[in-house]
Write an enzyme that holds these catalytic residues in place. Sequence first.
Site, PDB file in Angstrom:
ATOM      1  N   ARG A   1      11.626   2.435   2.887  1.00  0.00           N
ATOM      2  CA  ARG A   1      10.946   1.688   3.926  1.00  0.00           C
ATOM      3  C   ARG A   1      11.914   0.616   4.414  1.00  0.00           C
ATOM      4  NH1 ARG A   1       5.543   1.538   5.374  1.00  0.00           N
ATOM      5  NH2 ARG A   1       4.871  -0.473   6.057  1.00  0.00           N
TER       6      ARG A   1
ATOM      7  N   ARG B   1       0.807  -1.222   0.000  1.00  0.00           N
ATOM      8  CA  ARG B   1       0.000   0.000   0.000  1.00  0.00           C
ATOM      9  C   ARG B   1       0.834   1.264   0.000  1.00  0.00           C
ATOM     10  NH1 ARG B   1      -5.320  -1.146   1.496  1.00  0.00           N
ATOM     11  NH2 ARG B   1      -5.463  -3.396   1.435  1.00  0.00           N
ATOM     12  N   THR B   2       1.798   1.301   0.889  1.00  0.00           N
ATOM     13  CA  THR B   2       2.625   2.508   0.973  1.00  0.00           C
ATOM     14  C   THR B   2       3.392   2.692  -0.329  1.00  0.00           C
ATOM     15  OG1 THR B   2       2.799   2.179   3.344  1.00  0.00           O
ATOM     16  CG2 THR B   2       4.363   3.693   2.373  1.00  0.00           C
TER      17      THR B   2
ATOM     18  N   LYS C   1      25.635  -9.210   0.081  1.00  0.00           N
ATOM     19  CA  LYS C   1      26.412  -9.219  -1.157  1.00  0.00           C
ATOM     20  C   LYS C   1      27.797  -8.618  -0.925  1.00  0.00           C
ATOM     21  CE  LYS C   1      22.339  -8.183  -3.699  1.00  0.00           C
ATOM     22  NZ  LYS C   1      21.746  -6.957  -4.155  1.00  0.00           N
TER      23      LYS C   1
ATOM     24  N   HIS D   1       6.847   6.925  10.924  1.00  0.00           N
ATOM     25  CA  HIS D   1       6.204   6.812   9.619  1.00  0.00           C
ATOM     26  C   HIS D   1       5.593   8.181   9.343  1.00  0.00           C
ATOM     27  CE1 HIS D   1       4.435   5.181   6.157  1.00  0.00           C
ATOM     28  NE2 HIS D   1       3.604   4.300   6.664  1.00  0.00           N
TER      29      HIS D   1
END
Lengths: 301, 149
Positions: free
Chosen positions: A99, A49-50, A78, A127
Amino acid sequence: MKNLISMRDLSKKEILYFMEIAELIEKGELIPDMKGKLAALLFFEPSTRTHFSFATAMKKIGGQTITMRGTSGTSAKKGETFADTLQTIAQYAEIIIMRSPVEGAARFASEVVDIPVVNAGDGANQHPTQALLDLYSIMKTQGTLENLRIGVAGDLKFGRTVHSLVQAMSEFHPKFKFISPSFLKMPAYIKDDLTEKNIEFEELSEMTDNISDLDILYVTRIQKERFADLEDYEKVKGSYILEKSMLKGVKKNFKVMHPLPRVDEISTNVDNTEYAYYFQQAKNGVYMRQAIITILLGGVK
Amino acid sequence: MKQIKVNAIKNGTVIDHITTGKIRKVLDILHLDGTDIVMIGMNLSSKKLGRKDIIKIENKELSELEVNSIALIAPEATLIIIKDFEVVKKSSLKIPEYIEDIISCPNPKCITNEERIISKFKLTNDEPAQVRCIYCEKKYLIDEVKIKN
């Protein structure tokens, strides 16, 4: 303003500026032109959604997006440091939207790169874009942010969204009702902040009979997994489900908000009432994110 | 006659008024090597504290990092610089407003525990001393955070 990392960084004036620009964009009085600008959406934690909301916002103002996904906050596996990953991406894009499950990841990113960074959620910490869109929704429905009575229900212990909301609203003299099971109460550090600022709050364990004096009821999901015993969950869950029948006698300006996704904490029979506001709230999120990106990219003259 | 329980030093540093029980932590951060001459007094009577610990180190000046670290552990301590058996400087310690790279964030989900980056804290309260991690924004009492060695 260069980055948007935490509500803690924003003054009341800056918060209101975000509201003002979002409103201008919504009304079509400001048409940002971000043609040729690229937003790098770094999603190290799944959040459809975000991600969708940010991508929509960027595209609606004429910009483009690239997305990098991963399960970890870093590329350490990595052998590349997180700082190197960020610096590389900063060569391609004009803005980073990130995020991460790692708390403080966005703050760190903003120290490493020269381009603006937007925190789209960092673990249980902040947030800020959600908090700003919530404030914008409250402002739109109430005409003001000042002196409101706000109920916050559900998982108040782990809910990052409600922490940011409560923190952000603190600037505007609210009165809070916190409605949750006893073991999912608002954390002490949030309550300490409120006490310091002389903000009134009550802690309650039932929605019933406690919403008639509210202007806003902000409902969040209680995850089953939080309960040690599923039987306990079954016992209490009814106390945190909003039903249409509970809306009798609420104030005319009363609105129900929810950050979505909803499971069953708001009964679908509430959706068609004049009090349901959660889907408009999601739409407001796009206007607010358009405003945030535009402001950070210097698009407001 | 003045009672001397710990010998005087000619040149060096005295860390006085250490709250009893905290001396081990203070010694830990001092980076003393095998050749340093150190005198330690524990549970001495003190007008200021009732009981106190004291450390005297010959020929050593503390680095800023060491001073700031001691301020975090034993904020009531006094730092005395001795030259030729004379006190040339006496100062009380103060926890810095901004604390870089001295303490680790206790939050396992904090970026400072995921990546090799310098921890940064802001002092949010003096009494009791409380700090906030500038990354994960969690607040901790000084006693809850770990001082790096």
